[in-house]
Each structure stands twice: as structure tokens, then as C-alpha cells.
Design a protein around this motif. Structure first.
Motif, short mmCIF file in Angstrom:
data_model
loop_
_atom_site.label_atom_id
_atom_site.label_comp_id
_atom_site.label_asym_id
_atom_site.label_seq_id
_atom_site.Cartn_x
_atom_site.Cartn_y
_atom_site.Cartn_z
N LEU A 86 0.83 -1.21 0.00
CA LEU A 86 0.00 0.00 0.00
C LEU A 86 0.86 1.26 0.00
N TRP A 87 2.01 1.20 0.63
CA TRP A 87 2.94 2.34 0.60
C TRP A 87 3.47 2.53 -0.83
N GLU A 88 3.83 1.43 -1.46
CA GLU A 88 4.42 1.48 -2.81
C GLU A 88 3.40 1.88 -3.87
N PHE A 89 2.20 1.31 -3.82
CA PHE A 89 1.25 1.48 -4.92
C PHE A 89 0.03 2.32 -4.57
N GLY A 90 -0.17 2.65 -3.32
CA GLY A 90 -1.31 3.47 -2.93
C GLY A 90 -2.49 2.62 -2.47
N ALA A 91 -3.37 3.25 -1.71
CA ALA A 91 -4.51 2.55 -1.10
C ALA A 91 -5.47 1.99 -2.14
N GLU A 92 -5.51 2.58 -3.33
CA GLU A 92 -6.44 2.09 -4.35
C GLU A 92 -6.08 0.69 -4.84
N LEU A 93 -4.89 0.21 -4.52
CA LEU A 93 -4.52 -1.16 -4.89
C LEU A 93 -5.48 -2.17 -4.25
N ARG A 94 -6.02 -1.84 -3.07
CA ARG A 94 -6.96 -2.76 -2.39
C ARG A 94 -8.22 -2.98 -3.21
N GLU A 95 -8.52 -2.08 -4.14
CA GLU A 95 -9.72 -2.21 -4.96
C GLU A 95 -9.51 -3.13 -6.16
N HIS A 96 -8.27 -3.49 -6.42
CA HIS A 96 -7.97 -4.40 -7.54
C HIS A 96 -8.58 -5.76 -7.24
N PRO A 97 -9.22 -6.39 -8.23
CA PRO A 97 -9.89 -7.67 -7.97
C PRO A 97 -8.94 -8.78 -7.50
N GLU A 98 -7.68 -8.68 -7.83
CA GLU A 98 -6.72 -9.72 -7.44
C GLU A 98 -5.93 -9.34 -6.18
N TRP A 99 -6.37 -8.31 -5.45
CA TRP A 99 -5.64 -7.83 -4.29
C TRP A 99 -5.35 -8.94 -3.28
N ARG A 100 -6.37 -9.61 -2.81
CA ARG A 100 -6.17 -10.61 -1.76
C ARG A 100 -5.34 -11.80 -2.25
N PRO A 101 -5.66 -12.38 -3.44
CA PRO A 101 -4.81 -13.49 -3.90
C PRO A 101 -3.35 -13.07 -4.13
N MET A 102 -3.15 -11.83 -4.59
CA MET A 102 -1.80 -11.35 -4.81
C MET A 102 -1.06 -11.24 -3.47
#
Length: 131
Positions: A86-102
Motif C-alpha cells: 500500500l505504501w508502494e502502490f497506494g490505497a487504491e490497490l486494495r480495490e484491484h480484484p486480485e488484491w487478496r490473492p496477490m
């Protein structure tokens, strides 16, 4: 100077970075800065907070775990990887559909490699000493 192949975790992060830049798309005929980048390329990645902020957050995560709580200790790699991503890519990364599996894949890869596990444990010890 030796150049090693990227670990699967580093390759995944590099792929995410490239994907984010690619999605922004290059602007044809755009004016380029001194580094040869277009405004779109410069804006492709969100600006990161200072490293000191990440270090403080990681210290808080490490210090919140009791040495006697085995369950919390198992969550530590996931919590720390999440903070770094989240520091590297920003909080919006959590909205990516593959967030949890990644995130799970990164943690599984990290913990499956004994060398990486030892490095992670060393990082945790150093962060605990910084209090």
C-alpha cells in the motif's frame, strides 16, 4: 557486479508497476520532461509517502505483536507485506480484484523460501530494536 534474477515476489511487484503505467497509456506527441517522460508517465504511479512513514508503520506492526501470541506472529508477514504494497502502490490497490490473492501469494512465496524467511525474521528483530 552480479545481476541476479528477480525473485517471484520482485517480479510480481515489477509486473504490477508496469501494468499501472501501461493502463495510463502514453500520450502521443506529448511534451516530455528532462528525463524523457510525458506528464502521463510521470503521473502514472501515485506519489509515495516518505520512507520514514513506512518504517514507523512497520515498527508499530512489529511492536503490536506479543512474543507469546503465536497466532499474531503468523499474521505478521501478511500485515507487513500489506503495508509495503500500500505504501508502494497506494490505497487504491486494495480495490484491484486480485488484491487478496496477490497479497497471499507474496506472503506464501516469502515464507516458503528459508532464506527469505530468515531475512524477514532479521528485519523483524531490527524493527523491534528501533522502538
Amino acid at each position: 557486479m552480479a545481476i541476479d534474477r528477480l525473485s517471484s515476489t520482485a517480479a510480481l511487484i515489477a509486473s504490477l508497476r508496469d501494468d499501472a503505467i501501461r493502463r495510463m497509456g502514453p500520450a502521443r506527441g506529448a511534451i516530455r520532461d528532462a528525463g524523457g517522460k510525458t506528464p502521463v508517465e510521470n503521473a502514472a504511479m501515485p506519489s509515495r509517502p516518505p520512507v520514514a512513514r513506512l518504517r514507523r508503520e512497520l515498527m508499530e506492526i512489529v511492536n503490536s505483536v506479543s512474543p507469546t501470541d503465536a497466532g499474531a506472529g503468523r499474521e505478521l508477514p501478511s500485515r507487513m507485506a500489506r503495508a509495503v504494497l500500500l505504501w508502494e502502490f497506494g490505497a487504491e490497490l486494495r480495490e484491484h480484484p486480485e488484491w487478496r490473492p496477490m497479497l497471499d501469494g507474496i506472503v506464501d512465496t516469502l515464507m516458503a523460501d528459508p532464506k527469505q524467511t530468515k531475512t524477514f525474521e532479521l528485519l523483524v528483530r531490527k524493527l523491534k530494536k528501533l522502538k
